[in-house]
Scaffold this motif. Structure first.
Motif, PDB file in Angstrom:
ATOM      1  N   LEU A  54      39.888 -40.110 -41.671  1.00 19.47           N
ATOM      2  CA  LEU A  54      39.870 -41.550 -41.942  1.00 19.47           C
ATOM      3  C   LEU A  54      38.495 -41.969 -42.452  1.00 19.47           C
ATOM      4  CD1 LEU A  54      41.707 -42.642 -38.671  1.00 19.47           C
ATOM      5  CD2 LEU A  54      42.675 -42.564 -40.982  1.00 19.47           C
ATOM      6  N   LEU A  55      38.481 -43.081 -43.183  1.00 14.53           N
ATOM      7  CA  LEU A  55      37.210 -43.553 -43.738  1.00 14.53           C
ATOM      8  C   LEU A  55      36.173 -43.784 -42.639  1.00 14.53           C
ATOM      9  CD1 LEU A  55      35.375 -44.599 -45.955  1.00 14.53           C
ATOM     10  CD2 LEU A  55      36.649 -46.766 -45.932  1.00 14.53           C
ATOM     11  N   VAL A  56      36.583 -44.334 -41.507  1.00 15.14           N
ATOM     12  CA  VAL A  56      35.622 -44.607 -40.436  1.00 15.14           C
ATOM     13  C   VAL A  56      35.017 -43.304 -39.915  1.00 15.14           C
ATOM     14  CG1 VAL A  56      37.425 -44.698 -38.620  1.00 15.14           C
ATOM     15  CG2 VAL A  56      35.232 -45.838 -38.260  1.00 15.14           C
ATOM     16  N   ASP A  57      35.827 -42.257 -39.838  1.00 18.98           N
ATOM     17  CA  ASP A  57      35.311 -40.961 -39.370  1.00 18.98           C
ATOM     18  C   ASP A  57      34.418 -40.310 -40.415  1.00 18.98           C
ATOM     19  OD1 ASP A  57      36.668 -41.146 -36.908  1.00 18.98           O
ATOM     20  OD2 ASP A  57      38.527 -40.492 -37.845  1.00 18.98           O
ATOM     21  N   LEU A  58      34.755 -40.510 -41.683  1.00 15.26           N
ATOM     22  CA  LEU A  58      33.892 -40.000 -42.753  1.00 15.26           C
ATOM     23  C   LEU A  58      32.504 -40.631 -42.643  1.00 15.26           C
ATOM     24  CD1 LEU A  58      33.691 -38.473 -45.597  1.00 15.26           C
ATOM     25  CD2 LEU A  58      34.129 -40.731 -46.582  1.00 15.26           C
ATOM     26  N   LEU A  59      32.447 -41.926 -42.423  1.00 16.38           N
ATOM     27  CA  LEU A  59      31.154 -42.619 -42.311  1.00 16.38           C
ATOM     28  C   LEU A  59      30.360 -42.075 -41.134  1.00 16.38           C
ATOM     29  CD1 LEU A  59      32.411 -46.267 -42.978  1.00 16.38           C
ATOM     30  CD2 LEU A  59      31.065 -44.839 -44.543  1.00 16.38           C
ATOM     31  N   HIS A  60      31.045 -41.862 -40.009  1.00 13.95           N
ATOM     32  CA  HIS A  60      30.364 -41.353 -38.816  1.00 13.95           C
ATOM     33  C   HIS A  60      29.887 -39.924 -39.019  1.00 13.95           C
ATOM     34  CE1 HIS A  60      32.664 -44.279 -35.907  1.00 13.95           C
ATOM     35  NE2 HIS A  60      31.840 -44.902 -36.723  1.00 13.95           N
ATOM     36  N   ASP A  61      30.811 -39.052 -39.473  1.00 14.52           N
ATOM     37  CA  ASP A  61      30.569 -37.612 -39.390  1.00 14.52           C
ATOM     38  C   ASP A  61      29.843 -37.057 -40.616  1.00 14.52           C
ATOM     39  OD1 ASP A  61      31.882 -37.826 -37.014  1.00 14.52           O
ATOM     40  OD2 ASP A  61      33.816 -37.158 -37.789  1.00 14.52           O
ATOM     41  N   PHE A 115      28.151 -38.971 -42.958  1.00 18.16           N
ATOM     42  CA  PHE A 115      26.976 -39.739 -43.368  1.00 18.16           C
ATOM     43  C   PHE A 115      26.151 -40.251 -42.187  1.00 18.16           C
ATOM     44  CE2 PHE A 115      30.046 -40.247 -46.911  1.00 18.16           C
ATOM     45  CZ  PHE A 115      29.309 -39.570 -47.884  1.00 18.16           C
ATOM     46  N   ALA A 116      26.574 -39.949 -40.982  1.00 17.11           N
ATOM     47  CA  ALA A 116      25.839 -40.364 -39.770  1.00 17.11           C
ATOM     48  C   ALA A 116      25.598 -41.871 -39.753  1.00 17.11           C
ATOM     49  CB  ALA A 116      24.515 -39.598 -39.645  1.00 17.11           C
ATOM     50  N   LEU A 117      26.548 -42.621 -40.303  1.00 19.08           N
ATOM     51  CA  LEU A 117      26.467 -44.082 -40.237  1.00 19.08           C
ATOM     52  C   LEU A 117      27.388 -44.551 -39.113  1.00 19.08           C
ATOM     53  CD1 LEU A 117      26.574 -44.973 -44.041  1.00 19.08           C
ATOM     54  CD2 LEU A 117      24.583 -44.976 -42.529  1.00 19.08           C
ATOM     55  N   THR A 118      26.782 -44.959 -38.021  1.00 13.28           N
ATOM     56  CA  THR A 118      27.585 -45.238 -36.812  1.00 13.28           C
ATOM     57  C   THR A 118      27.696 -46.722 -36.501  1.00 13.28           C
ATOM     58  OG1 THR A 118      25.612 -44.853 -35.499  1.00 13.28           O
ATOM     59  CG2 THR A 118      27.122 -43.001 -35.755  1.00 13.28           C
ATOM     60  N   ALA A 119      27.175 -47.572 -37.392  1.00 14.86           N
ATOM     61  CA  ALA A 119      27.290 -49.020 -37.125  1.00 14.86           C
ATOM     62  C   ALA A 119      28.744 -49.463 -37.178  1.00 14.86           C
ATOM     63  CB  ALA A 119      26.458 -49.804 -38.133  1.00 14.86           C
ATOM     64  N   ALA A 167      37.409 -54.138 -35.942  1.00 13.50           N
ATOM     65  CA  ALA A 167      36.039 -53.726 -35.605  1.00 13.50           C
ATOM     66  C   ALA A 167      35.474 -52.774 -36.655  1.00 13.50           C
ATOM     67  CB  ALA A 167      36.014 -53.049 -34.234  1.00 13.50           C
ATOM     68  N   CYS A 168      36.341 -52.032 -37.328  1.00 14.74           N
ATOM     69  CA  CYS A 168      35.912 -50.997 -38.273  1.00 14.74           C
ATOM     70  C   CYS A 168      35.808 -51.517 -39.704  1.00 14.74           C
ATOM     71  CB  CYS A 168      36.886 -49.824 -38.218  1.00 14.74           C
ATOM     72  SG  CYS A 168      38.539 -50.267 -38.786  1.00 14.74           S
ATOM     73  N   THR A 207      28.547 -50.848 -45.644  1.00 16.71           N
ATOM     74  CA  THR A 207      28.685 -50.929 -44.191  1.00 16.71           C
ATOM     75  C   THR A 207      27.580 -51.833 -43.646  1.00 16.71           C
ATOM     76  OG1 THR A 207      27.194 -49.117 -43.629  1.00 16.71           O
ATOM     77  CG2 THR A 207      29.454 -48.518 -44.209  1.00 16.71           C
ATOM     78  N   ALA A 208      27.618 -52.096 -42.341  1.00 16.56           N
ATOM     79  CA  ALA A 208      26.612 -52.989 -41.752  1.00 16.56           C
ATOM     80  C   ALA A 208      25.197 -52.459 -41.990  1.00 16.56           C
ATOM     81  CB  ALA A 208      26.882 -53.165 -40.259  1.00 16.56           C
TER      82      ALA A 208
END
Lengths: 290, 160
Positions: B24-31, B33-37, B49-50, B76-77
């Protein structure tokens, strides 16, 4: 997180989409607002997702040759903000404001909702009430389905597995036409407890034609033809005719008790909404005359 | 399944990576790109929230595939802060005390940013409608609305 194990393709032409679908075991990804949640709970588990969002021209929304044409990737937010819709298609404008939520509407699509064929889906009722034609393409060429004869069971349609719904065409409004979509939700942006779509054509102060569609009032989207016929030939404020139409809406419906209300409650809502819908189209008709 | 190459403009920078279709896009951002906001809340398309902006439109990043943003601009934020400069929406949230637990805040701010891009002078009602897909379980909606109004006013001051 989604279960892994599917392939993903994003063709840029319709023929490539059809080819990909023809391989079998595939699902079309349009807005994905129903499909992705379904994939998460493994309600569906296709071998391939065919993303149609990169096919050019599918996002066309226009009125041409007497039809409103809604392409397969036109977002609900596009319908909501369209001047054309606001000015000429009040039933669509009503539904677009109340469907999903603003974030969902930035992705969700009219055609995707029709293909999903959820009996609680608002767009199926709009398409049925307004008598849409649904244009599809598949390995055997083009096909046209009448929205009123499109659903075959809950979540089932006449679309063949390798067919893509390319465009929904809705007849442009005729002189004297008025319409409304009224929905009761448990919480804002929830699926309808029940909802009603109503279209009338008024000639010389009398209803010359009428069409009524019902959402979440049975296992499929309902076209309540007898109820609509009860309005024809009567004035918009004919209380007896309106009462008869409301009774016939109940005859046509078969709501199930669920999280959104008991069957009895829904039947009561349908009765009230039918009357309210006639009052609303009457008010809109007067507004237009003024 | 094979990972697919994607290129996107992420918070203004062109980035390339590979991603498996089911991510998922939210997991791509986290994993990737290390963007966890960007917070994963309900993960069932219910809470907002996402929310991130994809080509300027606020969408739920739990209900889009990462591979779908190939060729897109994603904000993202994290992308709201320019150097030491806070975004007017973030300033508004701080000034109006618009969060308690903060879980909805990044998504709420992205929706607000998109609103102000489209409408520089929204009414309170327009703000309430715009944020109605973002749930705040601490029920800070009044202060969130004030924050967006404040951001709209301060942005206008800057322009004048």
């Amino acid at each position: 997180m989604l279960p892994s194990g599917f392939r993903y393709v994003a063709p840029t032409t319709l023929s490539a989409v059809v080819d990909a679908l023809a391989q079998g075991d595939a699902r079309i990804l349009a807005g994905g607002q129903s499909l992705l949640p379904l994939l998460k709970v493994q309600g569906v588990a296709p071998g391939t997702l065919v993303d149609i969002n990169r096919v050019e021209g599918l996002d066309r929304l226009c009125e041409a040759d007497g039809w409103l044409r809604i392409g397969a990737t036109v977002r609900d937010a596009d319908l909501e903000s369209s001047e054309l819709i606001l000015e000429r298609y009040p039933m669509i404008a009503d539904a677009a404001r109340r469907l999903g939520d603003p974030l969902t509407r930035n992705r969700s699509t009219f055609c995707g909702a029709l293909a999903h064929a959820d009996p609680a889906g608002d767009w199926s009722t709009v398409a049925v009430t307004l008598g849409a034609d649904l244009h599809a393409i598949g390995p055997h060429g083009a096909a046209v389905y009448a929205a009123r004869d499109f659903q075959t069971a809950m979540f089932e349609t006449r679309l063949a597995p390798a067919e893509l719904l390319v465009e929904a065409r809705i007849p442009a409004p005729r002189p004297g036409q008025q319409s409304v979509y009224l929905k009761v939700e448990r919480t804002s942006y929830d699926y309808a407890a029940v909802a009603i779509g109503m279209m009338v054509i008024v000639e010389d102060g009398l209803i010359a034609e009428a069409s009524i569609g019902l959402t979440n009032a049975g296992p499929m989207t309902i076209h309540a033809t007898a109820a609509a016929a009860a309005l024809v030939g009567h004035a918009l404020d004919d209380r007896d005719a309106i009462d008869r139409a409301a009774e016939l809406v109940l005859v046509a419906s078969n709501p199930a008790s669920d999280l959104r209300g008991s069957a009895d409650y829904k039947r009561d809502l349908l009765r009230v909404l039918t009357k309210r819908a006639v009052r609303t189209v009457a008010a809109r008709h007067l507004e237009e005359l003024a | 399944m094979t990972a697919l190459p994607i290129t996107l403009v992420l918070n203004g920078d062109e980035r390339t990576t590979t991603v498996e279709p089911h991510v998922l896009l939210v997991d791509l951002l986290h994993d990737a790109f290390a963007l966890t906001a960007t917070h994963a809340g309900c993960e069932s398309a219910s809470c907002g929230a996402c929310t991130v902006l994809v080509d300027g439109r606020p969408v739920k990043s739990c209900t889009m595939l990462g591979v779908q943003v190939d060729g897109c601009a994603v904000l993202t934020a994290e992308g709201l802060t320019q150097g030491d400069e806070q975004h007017p929406v973030a300033e508004g949230f701080e000034a109006e005390h618009s969060l308690r637990c903060g879980y909805c805040t990044p998504g709420m701010m992205m929706t607000a940013v998109a609103l102000l891009e489209a409408n520089t002078n929204p009414s309170e009602d327009q703000i309430r409608v715009a944020i109605s897909g973002n749930k705040c379980r601490c029920t800070m909606y009044v202060n969130i609305t004030k924050a967006v109004l404040r951001a709209a006013n301060s942005s206008q001051d800057v322009r004048v």
